[in-house]
Design an enzyme around this catalytic site. Structure first.
Site, PDB file in Angstrom:
ATOM      1  CD  GLN A 141      -3.072   0.811   0.081  1.00 45.92           C
ATOM      2  OE1 GLN A 141      -2.904   0.064  -0.784  1.00 45.92           O
ATOM      3  NE2 GLN A 141      -4.051   1.836   0.430  1.00 45.92           N
ATOM      4  CG  HIS A 165      -2.681  -6.346  -2.309  1.00 46.87           C
ATOM      5  ND1 HIS A 165      -3.153  -7.608  -2.732  1.00 46.87           N
ATOM      6  CD2 HIS A 165      -1.563  -5.929  -3.445  1.00 46.87           C
ATOM      7  CE1 HIS A 165      -2.875  -7.981  -4.228  1.00 46.87           C
ATOM      8  NE2 HIS A 165      -2.100  -6.877  -4.576  1.00 46.87           N
ATOM      9  CG  LEU A 166      -1.460   0.372  -4.998  1.00 44.81           C
ATOM     10  CD1 LEU A 166      -1.364   1.344  -3.933  1.00 44.81           C
ATOM     11  CD2 LEU A 166      -0.496   0.344  -5.938  1.00 44.81           C
ATOM     12  CG  HIS A 167      -6.774  -1.283  -1.168  1.00 35.98           C
ATOM     13  ND1 HIS A 167      -5.674  -1.538  -0.577  1.00 35.98           N
ATOM     14  CD2 HIS A 167      -7.827  -0.842  -0.599  1.00 35.98           C
ATOM     15  CE1 HIS A 167      -5.961  -1.406   0.802  1.00 35.98           C
ATOM     16  NE2 HIS A 167      -7.290  -0.857   0.726  1.00 35.98           N
ATOM     17  CG  PHE A 168      -6.958   4.066  -5.478  1.00 34.13           C
ATOM     18  CD1 PHE A 168      -6.441   5.341  -5.117  1.00 34.13           C
ATOM     19  CD2 PHE A 168      -5.924   3.002  -6.218  1.00 34.13           C
ATOM     20  CE1 PHE A 168      -5.344   5.756  -5.484  1.00 34.13           C
ATOM     21  CE2 PHE A 168      -4.417   3.745  -6.387  1.00 34.13           C
ATOM     22  CZ  PHE A 168      -4.129   4.977  -6.104  1.00 34.13           C
TER      23      PHE A 168
END
Length: 442
Positions: A201, A238-241
């Protein structure tokens, strides 16, 4: 140095999100689900929406050509409703009580008693914004494919394209849009850039531009995207929008601003005024990429300096709020009142923007402008600290001291996306089935 951590109930975003002990035990017996990892992804197919990249000439201008599918109404919201009909959500968010609190900005209160139930508090480290990805913990490759709505990527031939049943090209680093099974509003979804790369993230230029393209593609100011860094109430590294649809102006969007400077690429940088959380507003730019690059550089600066922050992507990607915060740090240090802690409100991007998700009937019934202001004031950096952070941001984006001297008089006229876009509250609800139960009560 003492490690700072807080205990909070983690948000369950997927039906496959398990306690780590359960996950380890299950993994030893094989997958047993239709996930996005190597065990299941071979031969898998999902819808694919390929958007048109904007050139400098057509940036921020609408394309009159009819798209192959209505991105927001049919794809995002239509597929979201399909998953609701299939019973994939933990509760019916359209049945949640919602009201606009009387006051200058109209903070929005929602009673969502089902969002934090049946989960025990987990310890989260809040003094480290950048942490390495840990594949042993829950991440989005472990969600079931039925929770994924579609793949989202740039078109290769410069035209919008839609493929209802496209193979998942592992080598092409697909980005996907998936449901959040604990929604806080209608159409609540997750944008997960390059999901199989298992990025932690942290903002990067490419991923932030993808988020702006999603906002632009939706083309509706009531569909907004948000980002929470670690230390600012992101619970999954964990990369998220996040994104959802709510047909009312957010309080932060109505707050007045004071222009600080205009960069050479046309990006206008302003400071929020008369709002409980101090923040920086970015808008304009010669191209969408100009705006994206400026904001992503500011975000990278904050995370590299271990400053927790939230981002609201507003007005179809044309207006972005960057909000450094310190609530979790204060909480870890024991500096937040018991009264505020008892509300169990975690002030992430949506709460900071003025959409208060309340978990107790008492707090909802007693919701007031004063109570919302009191909570958000604890989120904000002090004047002195905010000035220090602003200086870091301007140094990172190349503005430096000269740029900050180009100060204009405050733009005290509150922003209103209803007026700017000519959209009334009922104009979109007529197109979207199932929203009537959760209309904002005035």
């Amino acid at each position: 140095m003492m490690q700072l951590s807080i205990k909070r109930v983690p948000t369950v975003v997927s039906n496959y999100q398990k306690d780590e002990a359960e996950e380890t035990a299950r993994r030893s017996g094989g997958c047993g689900k239709n996930c996005l990892r190597n065990c299941c992804i071979s031969g898998a197919k999902l819808p694919l929406y390929a958007f048109k990249k904007e050139s400098e000439k057509d940036a921020f201008e609408s394309d009159n050509k009819e798209p192959p599918v209505a991105f927001l109404d049919s794809l995002v919201l239509g597929e979201w409703e399909d998953r609701m009909q299939r019973g994939l959500f933990r509760y019916d968010v359209t049945a949640c009580e919602t009201k606009v609190i009387p006051g200058e900005y109209g903070f929005i209160a929602q009673l969502n008693e089902g969002r934090h139930l049946k989960k025990r508090p987990t310890e989260f480290r809040v003094d480290k914004v950048l942490q390495p990805f840990d594949g042993n913990k829950f991440n989005f490759t472990k969600v079931g494919q039925e929770e994924v709505l579609f793949q989202f990527e740039a078109s290769e031939d410069g035209e919008v394209q839609f493929f209802p049943n496209a193979p998942i090209d592992v080598e092409n680093h697909p980005s996907v849009v998936a449901i959040n099974v604990s929604p806080i509003e209608y159409g609540h979804v997750l944008l997960i850039p390059r999901i199989l790369e298992c990025l932690p993230q942290r903002i990067d230029r490419e991923s932030f531009l993808l988020a702006l393209y999603m906002a632009a593609e939706a083309g509706n100011p009531y569909f907004r995207l948000g980002y929470n860094s670690l230390g600012a109430f992101a619970t999954i590294n964990h990369l998220h929008f996040q994104a959802y649809y709510l047909a009312v102006a957010f309080p932060i969007e109505k707050a007045p601003t004071k222009k600080i400077t205009t960069l050479n690429d046309g990006v206008i940088i302003s400071e929020l005024l008369k709002y409980p959380v101090r923040g920086v507003v970015f808008e304009g730019g010669n191209t969408l990429q100009d705006l994206s690059d400026t904001v992503s550089e500011a975000c990278i600066c904050l995370q590299d300096n271990n400053i927790a922050y939230n981002v609201l992507i507003s007005d179809c990607g044309k207006r972005i709020f960057l909000l450094p915060q310190c609530y979790a740090e204060k909480q870890a240090l024991g500096e937040v009142s018991v009264e505020l802690l008892d509300t169990q409100v975690n002030p992430a991007v949506w709460e900071i923007s003025g959409h208060m998700v309340l978990k107790r009937r008492k707090d909802y019934d007693e919701a007031s402008d004063e109570n919302a202001w009191r909570l958000l004031a604890e989120v904000s950096l002090s004047d002195e600290r905010f000035d220090e952070v602003n200086a870091l941001i301007f140094e990172a984006i190349g503005g430096g001291k000269d740029a900050t001297e180009n100060v204009e008089e405050p733009d005290t006229k509150a922003q209103s996306i209803e007026k700017e876009n000519g959209i009334t509250e009922t104009s979109h609800h007529a197109m979207v089935a199932g929203t009537q139960q959760c209309l904002v009560l005035h």
